[in-house]
Motif scaffolding. Structure first.
Motif, mmCIF file in Angstrom:
data_model
loop_
_atom_site.group_PDB
_atom_site.id
_atom_site.type_symbol
_atom_site.label_atom_id
_atom_site.label_comp_id
_atom_site.label_asym_id
_atom_site.label_seq_id
_atom_site.Cartn_x
_atom_site.Cartn_y
_atom_site.Cartn_z
ATOM 1 N N UNK A 1 -73.207 63.743 44.005
ATOM 2 C CA UNK A 1 -74.156 64.532 43.230
ATOM 3 C C UNK A 1 -74.684 65.653 44.121
ATOM 4 N N UNK A 2 -74.746 66.837 43.605
ATOM 5 C CA UNK A 2 -75.153 67.972 44.419
ATOM 6 C C UNK A 2 -76.664 68.165 44.434
ATOM 7 N N UNK A 3 -77.292 68.087 43.280
ATOM 8 C CA UNK A 3 -78.740 68.223 43.194
ATOM 9 C C UNK A 3 -79.300 67.053 42.395
ATOM 10 N N UNK A 4 -80.536 66.700 42.717
ATOM 11 C CA UNK A 4 -81.159 65.524 42.119
ATOM 12 C C UNK A 4 -82.540 65.910 41.604
ATOM 13 N N UNK A 5 -82.857 65.444 40.402
ATOM 14 C CA UNK A 5 -84.190 65.630 39.833
ATOM 15 C C UNK A 5 -85.002 64.380 40.186
ATOM 16 N N UNK A 6 -86.198 64.587 40.707
ATOM 17 C CA UNK A 6 -87.021 63.482 41.181
ATOM 18 C C UNK A 6 -88.098 63.088 40.169
ATOM 19 N N UNK B 1 -88.689 73.419 31.944
ATOM 20 C CA UNK B 1 -87.279 73.795 31.812
ATOM 21 C C UNK B 1 -86.987 75.177 32.399
ATOM 22 N N UNK B 2 -87.822 75.625 33.302
ATOM 23 C CA UNK B 2 -87.573 76.898 33.994
ATOM 24 C C UNK B 2 -86.220 76.858 34.693
ATOM 25 N N UNK B 3 -85.867 75.693 35.205
ATOM 26 C CA UNK B 3 -84.597 75.485 35.913
ATOM 27 C C UNK B 3 -83.398 75.724 34.995
ATOM 28 N N UNK B 4 -83.528 75.327 33.755
ATOM 29 C CA UNK B 4 -82.441 75.462 32.786
ATOM 30 C C UNK B 4 -82.125 76.931 32.537
ATOM 31 N N UNK B 5 -83.164 77.737 32.503
ATOM 32 C CA UNK B 5 -83.003 79.167 32.251
ATOM 33 C C UNK B 5 -82.139 79.867 33.296
ATOM 34 N N UNK B 6 -82.189 79.418 34.524
ATOM 35 C CA UNK B 6 -81.461 80.104 35.594
ATOM 36 C C UNK B 6 -80.113 79.470 35.924
ATOM 37 N N UNK C 1 -75.396 75.813 43.459
ATOM 38 C CA UNK C 1 -75.877 77.166 43.725
ATOM 39 C C UNK C 1 -77.336 77.184 44.173
ATOM 40 N N UNK C 2 -78.093 76.146 43.814
ATOM 41 C CA UNK C 2 -79.489 75.964 44.236
ATOM 42 C C UNK C 2 -80.490 76.932 43.614
ATOM 43 N N UNK C 3 -80.093 77.711 42.638
ATOM 44 C CA UNK C 3 -81.061 78.640 42.027
ATOM 45 C C UNK C 3 -82.142 77.905 41.240
ATOM 46 N N UNK C 4 -81.881 76.682 40.855
ATOM 47 C CA UNK C 4 -82.857 75.907 40.096
ATOM 48 C C UNK C 4 -84.023 75.410 40.954
ATOM 49 N N UNK C 5 -83.769 75.176 42.229
ATOM 50 C CA UNK C 5 -84.778 74.557 43.097
ATOM 51 C C UNK C 5 -86.101 75.338 43.122
ATOM 52 N N UNK C 6 -86.095 76.628 43.406
ATOM 53 C CA UNK C 6 -87.377 77.340 43.465
ATOM 54 C C UNK C 6 -88.022 77.577 42.095
#
Length: 109
Positions: free
Chosen positions: A1-6, A15-20, A43-48
């Motif tokens: 898994x590359x990214x994990x939601x905590x 859902x700001x993360x979904x938009x990007x 890509x990590x654009x969701x993290x910030x």
């Protein structure tokens, strides 16, 4: 898994993360979002974008959130979790939950 939601996402579901997300790798459940590891391109654009800092690269997960890797993998396969491609309003009481910790018992699978 590359990214994990905590756990920070539980009962907030911003859902700001979904938009990007360029590949639509987010899935939405009743009170939580998860990331499909087969779709995520790291890509990590969701993290910030997450207002409650709920998204981490797997290798950067805080020690108290390591259990969320398995939970994310489980929820991706759940029929209660569907692909989300557009931003939505957070849950109605998101502000009350945003700073709470230990929210795992609240997770709706």
């Amino acid at each position: 898994m590359t990214h994990v939601v905590t756990e920070a996402c539980i009962n907030c579901k911003y859902t700001d993360c979904v938009d990007v997300c360029p590949v639509d790798c987010f899935l939405e459940g009743p009170n939580f979002l998860t990331i499909d590891p087969d779709e995520c391109i790291d890509c990590a654009v969701c993290i910030p974008e997450c207002p409650v800092n709920a998204i981490y690269a797997e290798e950067d997960l805080p020690k108290d959130q390591l259990h969320m890797t398995a939970i994310n993998a489980e929820l991706v396969k759940s029929p209660n979790y569907k692909t989300l491609t557009k931003r939505k309003e957070p849950l109605p009481d998101h502000e009350a939950w945003a700073d709470k910790t230990g929210k795992l018992p609240e997770l709706k699978r």
